[in-house]
Design an enzyme around this catalytic site. Structure first.
Site, PDB file in Angstrom:
ATOM      1  N   LYS A   1     112.730 -39.806 102.273  1.00  0.00           N
ATOM      2  CA  LYS A   1     112.144 -38.472 102.256  1.00  0.00           C
ATOM      3  C   LYS A   1     112.014 -38.000 103.698  1.00  0.00           C
ATOM      4  O   LYS A   1     111.253 -38.578 104.483  1.00  0.00           O
ATOM      5  CB  LYS A   1     110.778 -38.524 101.564  1.00  0.00           C
ATOM      6  CG  LYS A   1     110.100 -37.187 101.342  1.00  0.00           C
ATOM      7  CD  LYS A   1     108.823 -37.396 100.534  1.00  0.00           C
ATOM      8  CE  LYS A   1     108.064 -36.106 100.300  1.00  0.00           C
ATOM      9  NZ  LYS A   1     106.827 -36.336  99.515  1.00  0.00           N
TER      10      LYS A   1
ATOM     11  N   ASP B   1      99.198 -33.932  91.521  1.00  0.00           N
ATOM     12  CA  ASP B   1     100.407 -33.177  91.203  1.00  0.00           C
ATOM     13  C   ASP B   1     101.168 -33.842  90.061  1.00  0.00           C
ATOM     14  O   ASP B   1     102.389 -34.043  90.129  1.00  0.00           O
ATOM     15  CB  ASP B   1     101.293 -33.079  92.448  1.00  0.00           C
ATOM     16  CG  ASP B   1     102.338 -31.961  92.344  1.00  0.00           C
ATOM     17  OD1 ASP B   1     102.185 -31.073  91.475  1.00  0.00           O
ATOM     18  OD2 ASP B   1     103.305 -31.985  93.121  1.00  0.00           O
TER      19      ASP B   1
END
Length: 366
Positions: free
Chosen positions: A70, A166
């Site tokens: 990432k 989330d």
């Protein structure tokens, strides 16, 4: 937490001291240089996706293990990056994507995680193939829901409880055996001793955010419970949380009020009376997760327990595979592999008292 190298340690002490002082576990993370990650990713040649944070690339370590890298956009706050790494590193659970290490060099903030090969729950639910929707039997939906709930339960029960913040199908990845792995801890929080945290910024994804949080600005573990309730609705209806101006939770509330909730169920799984009754039980559980009064919502421990009871009551006819079809089965000694389209579901069988008993690998008995 045991970080390797003085510069690595200094980075987290400087930018994450406010989180470090509250953590208890001690997991080693590898420190990567920018050049090492360029080598691992073959100069970022294979993109896996992107988002507001930056991009994700596939890579391979020297031992040939596949990884996901990432890569954060320039300008990412070091404090936010440090928080994500520290919080994620505290979680050691088979249903959470494992964090392997990170790069903390200037303008090269990156994290390295295990690579999860079969996409995510959103793709299975809402992105079909040329033949239409991907076959997705009820028992597999329940297995994924149960193990995801257990991962959240573990996070909420830690010494320093972790709020994901989330939860949505896109953040529930599926591995080679289609076991779920929670991912994306970019807005996760370590909760205070009073199990709540106030924030001035509304975080999360539209359709999944706890409306109570929007009103009060206070995050609790029950915020994750609300989001998980929306995910349960998606799993039994195969409808998106938001589709244009249409809200799934609103449609569900109206259907409950008019006693027409069965009309929302996905026709693939609502194909006999027994299953419809069990899907109604899942819908009732989702309804409790979605209660506006957070104290009326169950804990994730209770959610996982109720899902396991529903799973145990799910009938399986003699001679029928776990996918509901009889073709495509391959028997390989102790394993049964069921192939559906390009999707493979895998179970382990163990021999007990003269019989083969089906269990979910690395999970609880079905």
């Amino acid at each position: 937490m045991d970080y390797q190298g003085n510069n690595f340690n200094d980075f987290f002490q400087t930018n994450g001291h406010f989180v470090l002082k509250r953590v208890d576990n001690n997991y080693k993370l590898r420190s990567f240089t920018e050049k090492e990650i360029e080598h691992i990713t073959d100069r970022y040649s294979t993109s896996l996706g992107n988002g507001s944070f930056g991009d994700v690339y596939k890579g391979r370590l020297d031992d040939q293990r596949p990884v996901a890298v990432k890569r954060y956009k320039n300008g990412t706050k070091k404090e936010e990056f440090a928080k994500e790494v520290i919080v994620h590193s505290q979680i050691n659970h088979k249903n959470v994507v494992r964090l392997l290490g990170c790069c903390t060099e200037e303008n090269a903030l990156m994290i390295v995680m295990e690579f999860i090969c079969n996409g995510n729950l959103y793709n299975i639910l809402h992105c079909g193939n040329a033949d239409g929707p991907i076959p997705f039997p009820l028992d597999k939906r329940l297995d994924i829901a149960i193990e995801s709930a257990e991962a959240l339960s573990c996070m909420h029960s830690m010494y320093s409880p972790v709020l994901h913040g989330d939860i949505k199908p896109a953040n529930i990845l599926l591995d080679e055996k289609y076991l779920p792995k929670l991912s994306d801890f970019g807005i996760a929080r370590l909760l205070s001793t009073d199990e709540a945290q106030r924030t001035k910024t509304v975080i999360g994804c539209i359709g999944y955010v706890d409306p109570l949080f929007c009103q009060s600005g206070i995050l609790t573990t029950k915020s994750d419970v609300y989001s998980f309730g929306v995910v349960l609705l998606e799993m039994i209806t195969r409808k998106k949380a938001t589709d244009g101006a249409t809200s799934l939770t609103q449609c569900f509330a109206e259907a409950l009020g008019g006693k027409k909730v069965r009309q929302l169920f996905d026709v693939e799984i609502a194909n006999d009376k027994k299953k419809v009754k069990l899907i109604e039980d899942i819908a009732k559980l989702a309804a409790t997760c979605l209660k506006l009064e957070d104290k009326m919502r169950p804990t994730m421990v209770e959610v996982a327990d109720r899902l396991r009871r529903i799973r145990k009551a799910l009938p399986q006819r003699k001679g029928e595979s776990s996918t509901g079809i009889n073709n495509g089965l391959i028997r390989t000694g102790k394993a049964i592999v069921a192939k559906v389209s390009h999707v493979t579901w895998w179970h382990e069988t163990i021999h007990i008292a003269g019989a083969y008993v089906r269990v979910t690998v690395c999970g609880r008995a079905a």
